[in-house]
Design an enzyme around this catalytic site. Structure first.
Site, PDB file in Angstrom:
ATOM      1  N   LYS A  72       3.373   0.806   3.074  1.00  0.00           N
ATOM      2  CA  LYS A  72       3.016  -0.220   4.061  1.00  0.00           C
ATOM      3  C   LYS A  72       3.072  -1.566   3.367  1.00  0.00           C
ATOM      4  O   LYS A  72       2.686  -1.678   2.201  1.00  0.00           O
ATOM      5  CB  LYS A  72       1.574  -0.004   4.555  1.00  0.00           C
ATOM      6  CG  LYS A  72       1.429   1.107   5.562  1.00  0.00           C
ATOM      7  CD  LYS A  72       0.027   1.049   6.183  1.00  0.00           C
ATOM      8  CE  LYS A  72      -0.460   2.439   6.478  1.00  0.00           C
ATOM      9  NZ  LYS A  72      -1.894   2.592   6.509  1.00  0.00           N
TER      10      LYS A  72
ATOM     11  N   ARG B  22     -11.242  15.316   7.649  1.00  0.00           N
ATOM     12  CA  ARG B  22     -12.017  15.726   6.461  1.00  0.00           C
ATOM     13  C   ARG B  22     -13.431  16.138   6.854  1.00  0.00           C
ATOM     14  O   ARG B  22     -14.044  15.507   7.717  1.00  0.00           O
ATOM     15  CB  ARG B  22     -12.106  14.562   5.463  1.00  0.00           C
ATOM     16  CG  ARG B  22     -10.815  14.323   4.730  1.00  0.00           C
ATOM     17  CD  ARG B  22     -10.897  13.121   3.817  1.00  0.00           C
ATOM     18  NE  ARG B  22      -9.814  12.196   4.117  1.00  0.00           N
ATOM     19  CZ  ARG B  22      -9.800  10.920   3.761  1.00  0.00           C
ATOM     20  NH1 ARG B  22     -10.804  10.400   3.090  1.00  0.00           N
ATOM     21  NH2 ARG B  22      -8.783  10.152   4.078  1.00  0.00           N
TER      22      ARG B  22
ATOM     23  N   GLY C 183     -10.948   1.357  12.741  1.00  0.00           N
ATOM     24  CA  GLY C 183     -10.477   1.768  14.073  1.00  0.00           C
ATOM     25  C   GLY C 183     -11.575   2.168  15.044  1.00  0.00           C
ATOM     26  O   GLY C 183     -11.651   1.646  16.159  1.00  0.00           O
TER      27      GLY C 183
ATOM     28  N   HIS D 102     -17.746   1.866   7.808  1.00  0.00           N
ATOM     29  CA  HIS D 102     -16.283   1.809   7.924  1.00  0.00           C
ATOM     30  C   HIS D 102     -15.844   3.127   8.567  1.00  0.00           C
ATOM     31  O   HIS D 102     -15.773   4.161   7.904  1.00  0.00           O
ATOM     32  CB  HIS D 102     -15.654   1.625   6.539  1.00  0.00           C
ATOM     33  CG  HIS D 102     -14.147   1.620   6.555  1.00  0.00           C
ATOM     34  ND1 HIS D 102     -13.395   0.489   6.311  1.00  0.00           N
ATOM     35  CD2 HIS D 102     -13.258   2.610   6.803  1.00  0.00           C
ATOM     36  CE1 HIS D 102     -12.111   0.790   6.413  1.00  0.00           C
ATOM     37  NE2 HIS D 102     -11.996   2.078   6.712  1.00  0.00           N
TER      38      HIS D 102
ATOM     39  N   ARG E 289      -9.690   8.734  20.503  1.00  0.00           N
ATOM     40  CA  ARG E 289      -9.326   8.463  21.909  1.00  0.00           C
ATOM     41  C   ARG E 289      -9.147   9.781  22.650  1.00  0.00           C
ATOM     42  O   ARG E 289      -9.666   9.965  23.757  1.00  0.00           O
ATOM     43  CB  ARG E 289      -8.055   7.622  21.980  1.00  0.00           C
ATOM     44  CG  ARG E 289      -8.314   6.167  21.611  1.00  0.00           C
ATOM     45  CD  ARG E 289      -7.042   5.409  21.376  1.00  0.00           C
ATOM     46  NE  ARG E 289      -6.527   5.702  20.028  1.00  0.00           N
ATOM     47  CZ  ARG E 289      -5.728   4.915  19.341  1.00  0.00           C
ATOM     48  NH1 ARG E 289      -5.299   3.791  19.886  1.00  0.00           N
ATOM     49  NH2 ARG E 289      -5.321   5.231  18.142  1.00  0.00           N
TER      50      ARG E 289
ATOM     51  N   HIS F 113     -12.844   2.725  -0.109  1.00  0.00           N
ATOM     52  CA  HIS F 113     -12.853   1.659   0.917  1.00  0.00           C
ATOM     53  C   HIS F 113     -13.578   0.404   0.404  1.00  0.00           C
ATOM     54  O   HIS F 113     -14.082  -0.389   1.201  1.00  0.00           O
ATOM     55  CB  HIS F 113     -13.577   2.102   2.213  1.00  0.00           C
ATOM     56  CG  HIS F 113     -12.894   3.195   2.977  1.00  0.00           C
ATOM     57  ND1 HIS F 113     -13.591   4.225   3.547  1.00  0.00           N
ATOM     58  CD2 HIS F 113     -11.601   3.393   3.289  1.00  0.00           C
ATOM     59  CE1 HIS F 113     -12.756   5.037   4.177  1.00  0.00           C
ATOM     60  NE2 HIS F 113     -11.528   4.547   4.023  1.00  0.00           N
TER      61      HIS F 113
ATOM     62  N   GLY G 242     -15.066   2.066  14.479  1.00  0.00           N
ATOM     63  CA  GLY G 242     -16.170   1.103  14.451  1.00  0.00           C
ATOM     64  C   GLY G 242     -15.874  -0.140  15.271  1.00  0.00           C
ATOM     65  O   GLY G 242     -16.757  -0.697  15.932  1.00  0.00           O
TER      66      GLY G 242
ATOM     67  N   ARG H 102      -2.521  -2.155  -3.515  1.00  0.00           N
ATOM     68  CA  ARG H 102      -3.735  -1.379  -3.301  1.00  0.00           C
ATOM     69  C   ARG H 102      -3.684  -0.161  -4.222  1.00  0.00           C
ATOM     70  O   ARG H 102      -2.699   0.576  -4.229  1.00  0.00           O
ATOM     71  CB  ARG H 102      -3.802  -0.912  -1.857  1.00  0.00           C
ATOM     72  CG  ARG H 102      -5.007  -0.055  -1.623  1.00  0.00           C
ATOM     73  CD  ARG H 102      -5.011   0.552  -0.262  1.00  0.00           C
ATOM     74  NE  ARG H 102      -6.240   1.320  -0.095  1.00  0.00           N
ATOM     75  CZ  ARG H 102      -6.443   2.165   0.893  1.00  0.00           C
ATOM     76  NH1 ARG H 102      -5.514   2.343   1.808  1.00  0.00           N
ATOM     77  NH2 ARG H 102      -7.570   2.807   0.989  1.00  0.00           N
TER      78      ARG H 102
ATOM     79  N   GLY I  52     -10.291   7.908   7.806  1.00  0.00           N
ATOM     80  CA  GLY I  52     -11.213   8.157   6.700  1.00  0.00           C
ATOM     81  C   GLY I  52     -12.432   7.300   7.009  1.00  0.00           C
ATOM     82  O   GLY I  52     -12.285   6.220   7.572  1.00  0.00           O
TER      83      GLY I  52
ATOM     84  N   ASN J  89       0.878  -1.180   0.000  1.00  0.00           N
ATOM     85  CA  ASN J  89       0.000   0.000   0.000  1.00  0.00           C
ATOM     86  C   ASN J  89       0.910   1.223   0.000  1.00  0.00           C
ATOM     87  O   ASN J  89       1.485   1.580   1.017  1.00  0.00           O
ATOM     88  CB  ASN J  89      -0.880  -0.044   1.252  1.00  0.00           C
ATOM     89  CG  ASN J  89      -1.865   1.110   1.302  1.00  0.00           C
ATOM     90  OD1 ASN J  89      -1.840   2.005   0.458  1.00  0.00           O
ATOM     91  ND2 ASN J  89      -2.723   1.091   2.302  1.00  0.00           N
TER      92      ASN J  89
END
Ligand code: ADP
Length: 397
Positions: free
Chosen positions: A14, A241, A331, A208, A285, A180, A333, A91, A212, A7
């Site tokens: 990544k 965003r 993350g 999702h 968080r 996504h 969800g 990706r 993002g 990615n």
């Protein structure tokens, strides 16, 4: 089969090496600050510790070389040589209308991806650099492109058209594409499997919610609508965003703030969302901690966030004339019980009630709604890398 999943961003790369036969991650890592001072690679063999190495990576080709070096390293490596990489899955953010599914990458396909660069000027060129670097370092290893937009290509025209002059669709391909897709596909499929049902018989809303964030309506196994649009800026309030705004705000703010329309758009992408609204952080968080400590803006931001998600769930329930399953992923969800509970408060009319005890669970496959619920609400952790590895294997086998 060992599949290297890549990615590639403009200054990052990544990777995960996945043994597709066992669906096991052998190693994963991240190259950061490629082409910038202070570049480094963080590599982690599964079951082992993370190792961070500062190394000069002037371009992505050097980064790919570093990845191979780490994967084959005598102490932190997991394979003996390059020969043990059977395929590479990339990706790719934007496949435009050309790609409704993953494809084996050859020169013709790469040229067609290049033609989509206009639609994702920040992402696609970086993805292509990753592809070309891998081609250079691993000639002969088959490569597959997996598009974020592909799963949403089943949307009907009424869902993907904007209310703009039709000529802009014809001339410039201005329409909703959605992103996504790999995650929406994976999660909706897995949700059906967990329930022991065929996805073709279900109406599923996938939320999702990561940095993002996007929502999709998956009816009978196909995406029929999704919240992101021409670009990943549309839809929900996200980390940085804005999501949906009145487009007139762009020129209004440009005039009032004496900045260009481009600068306003940059603010919409990078300084808005929960970061901009709360003034606290883009990370939920920090936002939750601030709200708990009595920060009113942080509380309002969480409320605005949950409200927007709930509105989309309502819209997609209408679009599908009902809903059977609501799946939370990514993350927030998967991990943020507070946000899930706040969204859950709007869903009583659907006959789904999130059980507070079950809702304490994080990051696992779990049904959140209680036994009597008509609509099943659940957590389904996403795994985009595994999905890319599966699609890569299917095409190169
Ligand atoms: P990205 O879109 O960058 O992949 P993620 O899916 O990792 O983003 O989502 C990032 C968000 O998820 C952050 O706001 C963060 O608060 C939340 N998050 C991620 N992991 C956790 C965790 N283990 N516990 C609580 N929240 C988490």
């Amino acid at each position: 089969m060992n599949i290297l999943v890549i990615n590639c961003g403009s200054s990052s790369l990544k990777y995960q090496l996945i043994d597709s036969s066992k669906e096991e991650v052998l190693a994963k890592g991240l190259c950061e600050r490629i082409g910038i001072d202070g570049s480094c690679i963080t590599h982690q063999p599964m079951g082992g510790d993370k190792v961070k190495t500062e190394v000069d990576m002037p371009d992505h080709t050097v980064a790919v070389k570093m990845v191979i070096e780490k994967l084959t390293d005598a102490s932190v490596g997991v394979i003996k040589s390059l020969d043990e990489i059977d395929a590479v899955g990339h990706r790719i953010v934007h496949g435009g209308e050309k790609f409704a599914s993953s494809v084996v990458l050859n020169d013709e396909v790469i040229a067609a991806i290049e033609e989509c660069n206009d639609l994702a000027p920040l992402h696609n060129p970086a993805n292509l650099i990753g592809i070309n670097s891998c081609k250079e370092i691993m000639p002969g290893v088959p490569m597959v492109g997996v598009f974020d937009t592909a799963f949403h290509q089943t949307m009907p025209q009424k869902a993907y058209m904007y209310g703009l002059p039709y000529e802009y669709y014809e001339k410039h391909k201005v329409r909703r594409y959605g992103f996504h897709g790999t995650s929406h596909d994976f999660v909706s499929q897995r949700a059906a499997e967990i329930l022991g049902k065929d996805r073709k018989d279900l109406k599923i809303i996938v939320c999702h919610l990561g940095n993002g964030a996007s929502i999709s309506a998956v009816k009978n196994g196909e995406s029929i609508d999704t919240s992101m649009g021409l670009t990943p800026l549309e839809g929900l309030i996200m980390g940085t965003r804005s999501g949906d705004i009145d487009p007139a705000i762009v020129t209004f703010l440009a005039e009032k703030e004496h900045i260009s329309a481009d600068e306003v758009l940059s603010i919409c992408n990078k300084k808005s969302g929960v970061l901009g609204l709360s003034g606290v952080s883009s990370d939920f968080r920090d936002l939750g901690d601030a709200a708990d400590a009595g920060n009113e803006k942080a509380k309002m931001t969480l409320e605005a966030y949950a409200y927007k998600v709930a509105k989309y769930i309502g819209a997609y329930t209408a679009a599908m004339n009902g809903v059977d399953v609501i799946a939370f992923t990514a993350g927030i969800g998967e991990n943020n019980a507070q946000v899930r509970a706040m969204i859950g408060e709007y869903l009583g009319y659907l006959g789904t009630n999130i059980d507070p005890e079950r809702n304490k669970i994080r990051g696992e496959e779990v049904i959140l709604s209680d036994e009597g619920s008509k609509v099943v609400t659940m957590i389904v952790p996403t795994d985009e890398e595994l999905a890319i590895a599966r699609q890569t294997e299917a095409l190169v086998k």
